[in-house]
Design an enzyme around this catalytic site. Structure first.
Site, short mmCIF file in Angstrom:
data_model
loop_
_atom_site.label_atom_id
_atom_site.label_comp_id
_atom_site.label_asym_id
_atom_site.label_seq_id
_atom_site.Cartn_x
_atom_site.Cartn_y
_atom_site.Cartn_z
N SER A 108 29.93 26.05 0.53
CA SER A 108 31.17 26.13 -0.23
C SER A 108 31.67 24.73 -0.52
O SER A 108 31.40 23.80 0.26
CB SER A 108 32.22 26.91 0.56
N TYR B 99 36.44 28.31 8.64
CA TYR B 99 35.62 28.49 7.43
C TYR B 99 35.03 27.15 7.00
O TYR B 99 33.82 27.06 6.73
CB TYR B 99 36.49 29.07 6.32
#
Length: 259
Positions: free
Chosen positions: A147, A160
Site C-alpha cells: 500500500s 496497517y
C-alpha cells in the site's frame, strides 16, 4: 474442485490470496480472461462461492483458508498441489482492508497482531508453502500487494502501515534470496475503488466527488483493473525484481494543502 492427481495443463497458473472480493476478485477475473488457470484463497466462504460461479469450473479452484494461520495454509497448498503441478505467480493480496486502529495507547496487542498476521505473516506463510510449486515453473514470480501507506501515513493507522511496510522489506529480502529462480516484487496501490468488486450485500457503486478525483494528477480514483494490469505486467517482466511499484495515479506526488 479437486483432482486425484496434479494437472499437467501447460497453461499458466496464478494463486491469489484475499480473492473473494476487492483487488483479489478483480485480479482473479482479469487473469482468467487472459487464459490463466486461477486459484483463490480467502476466509470468506460466501464470497468465494460467488467468485467461483463467475469462473470456468475446470480452470479455477477456490479454497477456504485463513492465510494467517500456518496449519490452514499448509492444507490449502496441499490441495493446490493436488490440482496443479506448478504455479507461475503467487499474489499475496490478503489483508485487513480498514487501516484505522484507533489511538496508540488503546491499541491491544491482539488487535495489532491481527493486522500483522493478515498481511505480513500471511505473505511469509503462503510464499514458503508455494516455493516448490513456483520452482517447478520457469520464470515464476511472487507479487506482494502492499500500500502507499507503507510510504506515508494517516493518523491512527499504525498496525496497517507496519504490516504494509513489512511487505515492502520482505519483497527485496526475498528477491535477493530467491533469485535467480524466482522474482519477487510489490505493488503499492493508492486509492482504489473496490466497491463494485465486493461480495454480496457489501457491493456498492462508486460515489466519488470531483474533489476526490482532483487529488490525483491523472484525474480519477484508481480502479481494480489498474492493479490487476500491473500484476499481469510484473508476471512477465523478467528483468524486474525486488521493486516497489506505486500505482496511485500520482496522488503521493501531489502536495495537498488544507482548505
Amino acid at each position: 474442485m479437486t483432482r486425484s492427481s496434479a494437472s499437467s495443463d501447460p497453461r499458466r497458473v496464478i494463486v491469489v490470496t484475499g480473492a473473494a472480493s476487492g483487488i483479489g476478485r478483480g485480479t482473479m477475473l482479469h487473469f482468467a480472461a487472459l487464459g490463466w488457470r486461477v486459484v483463490g484463497l480467502d476466509l470468506d466462504g460466501e464470497g468465494l462461492a460467488e467468485l467461483a460461479a463467475m469462473l470456468p469450473r475446470s480452470d479455477a479452484l477456490t479454497v477456504l483458508c485463513d492465510v494467517g494461520r500456518e496449519s490452514q495454509v499448509r492444507r490449502a497448498f496441499a490441495r493446490i498441489a493436488a490440482w496443479t503441478d506448478g504455479i507461475d505467480c503467487l499474489v499475496n493480496n490478503a489483508g485487513i482492508a480498514d487501516p484505522y486502529c484507533g489511538p496508540l495507547d488503546k491499541l491491544a496487542l491482539a488487535d495489532w497482531q491481527r493486522w500483522i498476521d493478515a498481511s505480513l505473516t500471511a505473505a511469509f506463510l503462503c510464499s514458503r508453502e508455494a516455493l516448490g510449486l513456483l520452482r517447478a515453473r520457469d520464470g515464476a514470480s511472487i507479487v506482494h500487494v502492499a500500500s502507499t501507506r507503507a510510504l506515508q501515513s494517516e493518523p491512527e493507522s499504525f498496525a496497517y502501515a507496519a504490516a504494509k511496510g513489512g511487505l515492502c522489506s520482505l519483497t527485496h529480502a526475498m528477491a535477493v534470496s530467491l533469485g535467480p529462480e524466482l522474482r519477487v516484487n510489490a505493488v503499492l496501490p493508492g486509492w482504489i475503488e473496490t466497491g463494485p468488486w465486493q461480495s454480496g450485500d457489501r457491493r456498492r457503486e462508486p460515489a466519488q466527488s470531483e474533489q476526490d478525483k482532483a487529488q490525483h494528477p491523472v484525474g480519477r480514483v484508481g480502479e481494480v483493473r489498474d492493479i490487476a494490469e500491473t500484476i499481469a505486467w510484473l508476471a512477465d517482466a523478467g528483468f524486474v525484481t525486488g521493486q516497489q511499484i506505486v500505482v496511485d495515479g500520482g496522488m503521493t506526488r501531489k502536495m495537498i494543502y488544507a482548505q
